[in-house]
Scaffold this motif. Sequence first.
Motif, PDB file in Angstrom:
ATOM      1  N   LYS A  77       3.928   5.184  -5.975  1.00 17.54           N
ATOM      2  CA  LYS A  77       3.769   5.055  -7.429  1.00 17.54           C
ATOM      3  C   LYS A  77       2.766   6.084  -7.952  1.00 17.54           C
ATOM      4  CE  LYS A  77       4.764   0.092  -7.971  1.00 17.54           C
ATOM      5  NZ  LYS A  77       4.140  -1.222  -8.246  1.00 17.54           N
ATOM      6  N   GLN A  78       1.667   6.261  -7.249  1.00 11.91           N
ATOM      7  CA  GLN A  78       0.660   7.245  -7.657  1.00 11.91           C
ATOM      8  C   GLN A  78       1.214   8.662  -7.579  1.00 11.91           C
ATOM      9  OE1 GLN A  78      -2.718   6.475  -5.144  1.00 11.91           O
ATOM     10  NE2 GLN A  78      -3.433   4.799  -6.423  1.00 11.91           N
ATOM     11  N   ALA A 138       0.834  -1.208   0.000  1.00 11.50           N
ATOM     12  CA  ALA A 138       0.000   0.000   0.000  1.00 11.50           C
ATOM     13  C   ALA A 138       0.870   1.260   0.000  1.00 11.50           C
ATOM     14  CB  ALA A 138      -0.936  -0.009   1.205  1.00 11.50           C
ATOM     15  N   LEU A 139       1.919   1.270   0.810  1.00 12.46           N
ATOM     16  CA  LEU A 139       2.820   2.424   0.836  1.00 12.46           C
ATOM     17  C   LEU A 139       3.521   2.592  -0.508  1.00 12.46           C
ATOM     18  CD1 LEU A 139       4.286   1.923   4.403  1.00 12.46           C
ATOM     19  CD2 LEU A 139       3.059   3.970   3.631  1.00 12.46           C
ATOM     20  N   CYS A 168      14.119  -0.185 -10.923  1.00 10.58           N
ATOM     21  CA  CYS A 168      13.315   0.928 -11.430  1.00 10.58           C
ATOM     22  C   CYS A 168      11.916   0.449 -11.784  1.00 10.58           C
ATOM     23  CB  CYS A 168      13.969   1.527 -12.676  1.00 10.58           C
ATOM     24  SG  CYS A 168      15.613   2.185 -12.378  1.00 10.58           S
ATOM     25  N   TRP A 169      10.973   1.341 -11.601  1.00  9.48           N
ATOM     26  CA  TRP A 169       9.575   1.101 -11.977  1.00  9.48           C
ATOM     27  C   TRP A 169       9.086   2.334 -12.712  1.00  9.48           C
ATOM     28  CZ3 TRP A 169       5.282   4.035 -10.807  1.00  9.48           C
ATOM     29  CH2 TRP A 169       4.053   3.490 -11.161  1.00  9.48           C
ATOM     30  N   GLU A 170       8.318   2.112 -13.763  1.00 10.68           N
ATOM     31  CA  GLU A 170       7.719   3.223 -14.488  1.00 10.68           C
ATOM     32  C   GLU A 170       6.293   2.857 -14.851  1.00 10.68           C
ATOM     33  OE1 GLU A 170       8.565   6.141 -18.304  1.00 10.68           O
ATOM     34  OE2 GLU A 170      10.116   4.788 -17.591  1.00 10.68           O
ATOM     35  N   ALA A 181       7.078   7.183 -11.624  1.00  8.17           N
ATOM     36  CA  ALA A 181       8.310   6.426 -11.873  1.00  8.17           C
ATOM     37  C   ALA A 181       9.122   6.446 -10.584  1.00  8.17           C
ATOM     38  CB  ALA A 181       9.115   7.030 -13.014  1.00  8.17           C
ATOM     39  N   LEU A 182       9.735   5.316 -10.273  1.00  8.94           N
ATOM     40  CA  LEU A 182      10.501   5.203  -9.031  1.00  8.94           C
ATOM     41  C   LEU A 182      11.800   4.439  -9.269  1.00  8.94           C
ATOM     42  CD1 LEU A 182       7.623   4.094  -6.617  1.00  8.94           C
ATOM     43  CD2 LEU A 182       8.716   6.333  -6.670  1.00  8.94           C
TER      44      LEU A 182
END
Length: 146
Positions: free
Chosen positions: A92-93, A86-87, A137-139, A97-98
Amino acid sequence: MIRTFQPNDLERVMELWLSANGQAHDFIPHSHWEEYFDAVEALLPQASVFVWETNGRILGFLGLNGRTVEGLFVDASARSRGIGKALLDHAKQECGALTLRAYQKNEGAVRFYRREGFLIQGRQTDRETGETELILCWEQRRNAVP
């Protein structure tokens, strides 16, 4: 519930930071985390921090520096209940991108982030510990169908 960090949260957040680091990184001497405690305590309020609170008790938190996840920690008694997810979903929201670093030996964290859509983009050696860190990485997919 997720909410923004408040200054009076600092003691509990740092307690979580120290205990969770010791538990997740048993390959690093606990003294390493104790050595950095004061520096993290000073820097943490400058980051974007979100806490998960249940019945007035903070059970987890996530710290962001821009689009970099500096840490995600959940109390041992509350793990595997969706708090970390959830965190992370909240971050992400917020960002779209993280990027983050996770020790390669922290297999549980690496599995978690991979399951949450992060891809390994590289590796580096942490100068302080000599341990290998994975750069993940996340996008957000722009044209994904809901």
